[in-house]
Design a protein around this motif. Structure first.
Motif, PDB file in Angstrom:
ATOM      1  N   LEU A  41       7.422  -1.165   1.227  1.00 44.59           N
ATOM      2  CA  LEU A  41       6.371  -2.173   1.095  1.00 44.59           C
ATOM      3  C   LEU A  41       5.050  -1.537   1.486  1.00 44.59           C
ATOM      4  CD1 LEU A  41       5.646  -5.241   0.705  1.00 44.59           C
ATOM      5  CD2 LEU A  41       5.791  -5.400   3.204  1.00 44.59           C
ATOM      6  N   THR A  42       4.053  -1.653   0.598  1.00 42.86           N
ATOM      7  CA  THR A  42       2.720  -1.154   0.894  1.00 42.86           C
ATOM      8  C   THR A  42       1.783  -2.341   1.033  1.00 42.86           C
ATOM      9  OG1 THR A  42       3.137   0.889  -0.318  1.00 42.86           O
ATOM     10  CG2 THR A  42       0.848   0.346   0.123  1.00 42.86           C
ATOM     11  N   THR A  43       1.124  -2.420   2.183  1.00 48.02           N
ATOM     12  CA  THR A  43       0.143  -3.465   2.472  1.00 48.02           C
ATOM     13  C   THR A  43      -1.210  -2.799   2.701  1.00 48.02           C
ATOM     14  OG1 THR A  43       0.589  -3.361   4.854  1.00 48.02           O
ATOM     15  CG2 THR A  43       1.870  -4.963   3.577  1.00 48.02           C
ATOM     16  N   ARG A  44      -2.267  -3.601   2.687  1.00 47.75           N
ATOM     17  CA  ARG A  44      -3.592  -3.084   3.008  1.00 47.75           C
ATOM     18  C   ARG A  44      -3.885  -3.434   4.462  1.00 47.75           C
ATOM     19  NH1 ARG A  44      -7.206  -0.548   0.321  1.00 47.75           N
ATOM     20  NH2 ARG A  44      -6.399  -1.217  -1.690  1.00 47.75           N
ATOM     21  N   GLY A  45      -4.266  -2.425   5.255  1.00 48.59           N
ATOM     22  CA  GLY A  45      -4.576  -2.636   6.667  1.00 48.59           C
ATOM     23  C   GLY A  45      -5.680  -3.669   6.832  1.00 48.59           C
ATOM     24  N   ARG A  46      -5.432  -4.659   7.638  1.00 49.23           N
ATOM     25  CA  ARG A  46      -6.387  -5.757   7.813  1.00 49.23           C
ATOM     26  C   ARG A  46      -7.666  -5.318   8.494  1.00 49.23           C
ATOM     27  NH1 ARG A  46      -2.590  -5.434  11.149  1.00 49.23           N
ATOM     28  NH2 ARG A  46      -2.759  -5.884  13.370  1.00 49.23           N
ATOM     29  N   ARG A  47      -7.621  -4.258   9.285  1.00 48.36           N
ATOM     30  CA  ARG A  47      -8.831  -3.744   9.940  1.00 48.36           C
ATOM     31  C   ARG A  47      -9.339  -2.470   9.280  1.00 48.36           C
ATOM     32  NH1 ARG A  47      -5.873  -5.232  15.052  1.00 48.36           N
ATOM     33  NH2 ARG A  47      -5.192  -3.079  15.039  1.00 48.36           N
ATOM     34  N   SER A  48      -8.426  -1.570   8.932  1.00 51.68           N
ATOM     35  CA  SER A  48      -8.842  -0.267   8.392  1.00 51.68           C
ATOM     36  C   SER A  48      -9.123  -0.309   6.899  1.00 51.68           C
ATOM     37  CB  SER A  48      -7.740   0.770   8.651  1.00 51.68           C
ATOM     38  OG  SER A  48      -6.604   0.486   7.838  1.00 51.68           O
ATOM     39  N   ASN A  83      -0.760  -7.557   8.257  1.00 47.19           N
ATOM     40  CA  ASN A  83      -1.537  -7.113   7.098  1.00 47.19           C
ATOM     41  C   ASN A  83      -1.324  -8.017   5.889  1.00 47.19           C
ATOM     42  OD1 ASN A  83      -2.531  -4.951   8.572  1.00 47.19           O
ATOM     43  ND2 ASN A  83      -1.110  -3.471   7.697  1.00 47.19           N
ATOM     44  N   LEU A  84      -0.079  -8.383   5.598  1.00 49.45           N
ATOM     45  CA  LEU A  84       0.153  -9.195   4.402  1.00 49.45           C
ATOM     46  C   LEU A  84      -0.275 -10.646   4.602  1.00 49.45           C
ATOM     47  CD1 LEU A  84       2.842 -11.207   4.443  1.00 49.45           C
ATOM     48  CD2 LEU A  84       4.025  -9.060   4.213  1.00 49.45           C
ATOM     49  N   VAL A  85      -0.314 -11.109   5.843  1.00 49.56           N
ATOM     50  CA  VAL A  85      -0.869 -12.447   6.090  1.00 49.56           C
ATOM     51  C   VAL A  85      -2.357 -12.440   5.728  1.00 49.56           C
ATOM     52  CG1 VAL A  85      -1.459 -14.109   7.906  1.00 49.56           C
ATOM     53  CG2 VAL A  85       0.844 -13.138   7.802  1.00 49.56           C
ATOM     54  N   ALA A  86      -3.044 -11.344   6.091  1.00 49.38           N
ATOM     55  CA  ALA A  86      -4.475 -11.227   5.785  1.00 49.38           C
ATOM     56  C   ALA A  86      -4.710 -10.952   4.305  1.00 49.38           C
ATOM     57  CB  ALA A  86      -5.100 -10.110   6.632  1.00 49.38           C
ATOM     58  N   GLU A  87      -3.837 -10.201   3.659  1.00 47.62           N
ATOM     59  CA  GLU A  87      -3.967  -9.843   2.238  1.00 47.62           C
ATOM     60  C   GLU A  87      -2.576  -9.831   1.615  1.00 47.62           C
ATOM     61  OE1 GLU A  87      -4.367  -9.497  -1.143  1.00 47.62           O
ATOM     62  OE2 GLU A  87      -6.383  -9.213  -0.362  1.00 47.62           O
ATOM     63  N   PRO A  88      -2.218 -10.917   0.907  1.00 51.61           N
ATOM     64  CA  PRO A  88      -0.853 -11.049   0.394  1.00 51.61           C
ATOM     65  C   PRO A  88      -0.512 -10.177  -0.814  1.00 51.61           C
ATOM     66  CG  PRO A  88      -2.146 -12.970  -0.185  1.00 51.61           C
ATOM     67  CD  PRO A  88      -3.007 -12.136   0.720  1.00 51.61           C
ATOM     68  N   ARG A  89      -1.504  -9.528  -1.427  1.00 50.75           N
ATOM     69  CA  ARG A  89      -1.199  -8.631  -2.548  1.00 50.75           C
ATOM     70  C   ARG A  89      -0.628  -7.334  -1.987  1.00 50.75           C
ATOM     71  NH1 ARG A  89      -6.863  -8.757  -5.496  1.00 50.75           N
ATOM     72  NH2 ARG A  89      -7.439  -8.834  -3.298  1.00 50.75           N
ATOM     73  N   VAL A  90       0.583  -7.005  -2.426  1.00 53.71           N
ATOM     74  CA  VAL A  90       1.315  -5.852  -1.912  1.00 53.71           C
ATOM     75  C   VAL A  90       1.883  -5.048  -3.077  1.00 53.71           C
ATOM     76  CG1 VAL A  90       1.914  -7.043   0.252  1.00 53.71           C
ATOM     77  CG2 VAL A  90       3.491  -7.144  -1.688  1.00 53.71           C
ATOM     78  N   THR A  91       2.392  -3.870  -2.763  1.00 53.30           N
ATOM     79  CA  THR A  91       3.157  -3.090  -3.731  1.00 53.30           C
ATOM     80  C   THR A  91       4.550  -2.894  -3.152  1.00 53.30           C
ATOM     81  OG1 THR A  91       1.182  -1.944  -4.518  1.00 53.30           O
ATOM     82  CG2 THR A  91       3.291  -0.909  -5.000  1.00 53.30           C
ATOM     83  N   VAL A  92       5.546  -3.049  -3.999  1.00 59.34           N
ATOM     84  CA  VAL A  92       6.938  -2.894  -3.598  1.00 59.34           C
ATOM     85  C   VAL A  92       7.536  -1.752  -4.414  1.00 59.34           C
ATOM     86  CG1 VAL A  92       9.219  -3.999  -3.602  1.00 59.34           C
ATOM     87  CG2 VAL A  92       7.178  -5.333  -3.023  1.00 59.34           C
TER      88      VAL A  92
END
Length: 148
Positions: A41-48, A83-92
């Motif tokens: 699972l790839t998420t976008r860091g909510r801070r970085s 991270n996914l709570v802040a940005e729900p678009r992910v890569t699986v």
């Protein structure tokens, strides 16, 4: 934030066990542990803002993938979940195939059945929940875009 192509690789988890597991998953085409279904699972860091990749046990629920933010029973949610709570678009990525998806926390009505499925797949989740005051979240992941 703009979308990202499926399969765009993120920075691997800083946890040595998880990073090693990611390497095994990639090397084996997604079959690192016999009898256990794992995904990346790839998420976008909510801070970085950086893409972050982790390995998770999953179960299928129809056309959805279910994971849990157990964090091995720690008293805090794992970073990937925040991270996914802040940005729900992910890569699986499953078995070497990557796709874009959207992730969300299961509702209180959805959670009992999905949690039971997760515990059936990985019985240690029960002990993790018993060992923390935190409610371990269950996450539903649904593919977006081209389903082919």
């Amino acid at each position: 934030m703009t979308g990202r192509p499926a399969g765009e690789r993120g920075v691997d988890s800083p946890d040595p066990w998880v990073a090693d597991h990611i390497r095994r998953l990639v090397a084996t085409g997604g079959q690192a542990r016999e009898g256990v279904d794992d995904l990346l699972l790839t998420t976008r860091g909510r801070r970085s803002g950086l893409l972050r990749r982790t390995a998770l046990v999953y179960v299928r629920d129809g056309g959805r993938w279910i994971v849990t933010g157990s964090n091995r029973g720690a008293d805090r949610h794992p970073a990937w979940y925040l991270n996914l709570v802040a940005e729900p678009r992910v890569t699986v990525e499953i078995g070497g195939q990557a796709f874009a998806a959207r992730a969300r926390t299961a509702t209180p009505a959805e959670k009992p059945r999905l949690w039971a499925s997760m515990v059936a797949a990985m019985p240690s989740y029960r002990a993790y929940q018993e060992g923390t005051a935190r409610e371990i979240p269950v996450v539903i992941i649904e593919r977006v875009g081209d389903a082919g």
